[in-house]
Design a protein around this motif. Structure first.
Motif, mmCIF file in Angstrom:
data_model
loop_
_atom_site.group_PDB
_atom_site.id
_atom_site.type_symbol
_atom_site.label_atom_id
_atom_site.label_comp_id
_atom_site.label_asym_id
_atom_site.label_seq_id
_atom_site.Cartn_x
_atom_site.Cartn_y
_atom_site.Cartn_z
ATOM 1 N N THR A 92 0.842 -1.187 0.000
ATOM 2 C CA THR A 92 0.000 0.000 0.000
ATOM 3 C C THR A 92 0.882 1.242 0.000
ATOM 4 O OG1 THR A 92 -0.082 0.164 2.408
ATOM 5 C CG2 THR A 92 -1.768 -1.219 1.336
ATOM 6 N N ARG A 93 0.285 2.368 -0.348
ATOM 7 C CA ARG A 93 1.020 3.635 -0.292
ATOM 8 C C ARG A 93 1.505 3.891 1.135
ATOM 9 N NH1 ARG A 93 -0.521 7.820 -4.542
ATOM 10 N NH2 ARG A 93 -1.411 6.546 -6.178
ATOM 11 N N GLN A 94 0.674 3.560 2.117
ATOM 12 C CA GLN A 94 1.039 3.770 3.518
ATOM 13 C C GLN A 94 2.254 2.920 3.897
ATOM 14 O OE1 GLN A 94 -2.133 3.123 6.321
ATOM 15 N NE2 GLN A 94 -0.822 3.477 8.082
ATOM 16 N N GLN A 95 2.293 1.672 3.468
ATOM 17 C CA GLN A 95 3.449 0.811 3.766
ATOM 18 C C GLN A 95 4.722 1.381 3.141
ATOM 19 O OE1 GLN A 95 1.449 -2.722 2.156
ATOM 20 N NE2 GLN A 95 2.085 -3.804 4.018
ATOM 21 N N ILE A 96 4.627 1.805 1.891
ATOM 22 C CA ILE A 96 5.803 2.354 1.212
ATOM 23 C C ILE A 96 6.243 3.648 1.883
ATOM 24 C CG2 ILE A 96 6.650 3.323 -0.958
ATOM 25 C CD1 ILE A 96 4.880 1.196 -2.366
ATOM 26 N N ARG A 97 5.299 4.507 2.221
ATOM 27 C CA ARG A 97 5.619 5.768 2.909
ATOM 28 C C ARG A 97 6.338 5.483 4.229
ATOM 29 N NH1 ARG A 97 0.782 7.510 3.675
ATOM 30 N NH2 ARG A 97 0.527 8.186 1.518
#
Length: 135
Positions: A105-110
């Protein structure tokens, strides 16, 4: 399948790919070392992406934000094709070691990017503060 593409000016991408393969034994990492010869970078990138399945998740890592290499990858960003610039080994290693499923997810990558920033340290001052804490 999750794939990794590392793009840089000169040989940084090649060295990072080689190091990641050594540390992880992964074989899903492609490097594009731009401006090594007269090859067109956009054509190199297009060939790499043409070899991927549309369902593949692609993590693109480049050397510097605003650089020509990073800019040439921008058209490939999408929901499951992520572009990270200013890459370092801790960030690349953390991304490569994530479970293959499901999509990141974008959150994991962030979160991985934020944690990787903590590995950029001026060791002279870091060591001095560690020495003071030991006293």
């Amino acid at each position: 399948m999750r794939r990794f593409v590392i793009g840089s000016h000169h040989l940084l991408a090649h060295g990072l790919r080689d190091t990641l393969e050594f540390l992880t034994s992964k074989d899903n990492i492609t490097d594009i070392s731009a401006y090594m010869d007269d090859s067109d970078v956009e054509e190199q990138i297009a060939r790499v992406f043409a070899s991927f399945d549309p369902e593949d998740e692609v993590i693109i890592m480049t050397d510097m934000l605003g650089g020509s290499v990073n800019q040439k990858f921008c058209p490939y960003m999408s929901e499951h094709r992520h572009l990270i610039s200013g890459i370092n080994l801790p960030c690349a290693l953390s991304l490569a070691l994530q479970p293959e499923e499901p999509y990141l997810t974008r959150q994991q990558i962030r979160q991985i990017v934020e944690e990787s920033r903590n590995h950029l340290i001026y060791v002279n001052e870091y060591q001095a503060s560690e020495d003071q804490e030991d006293e």
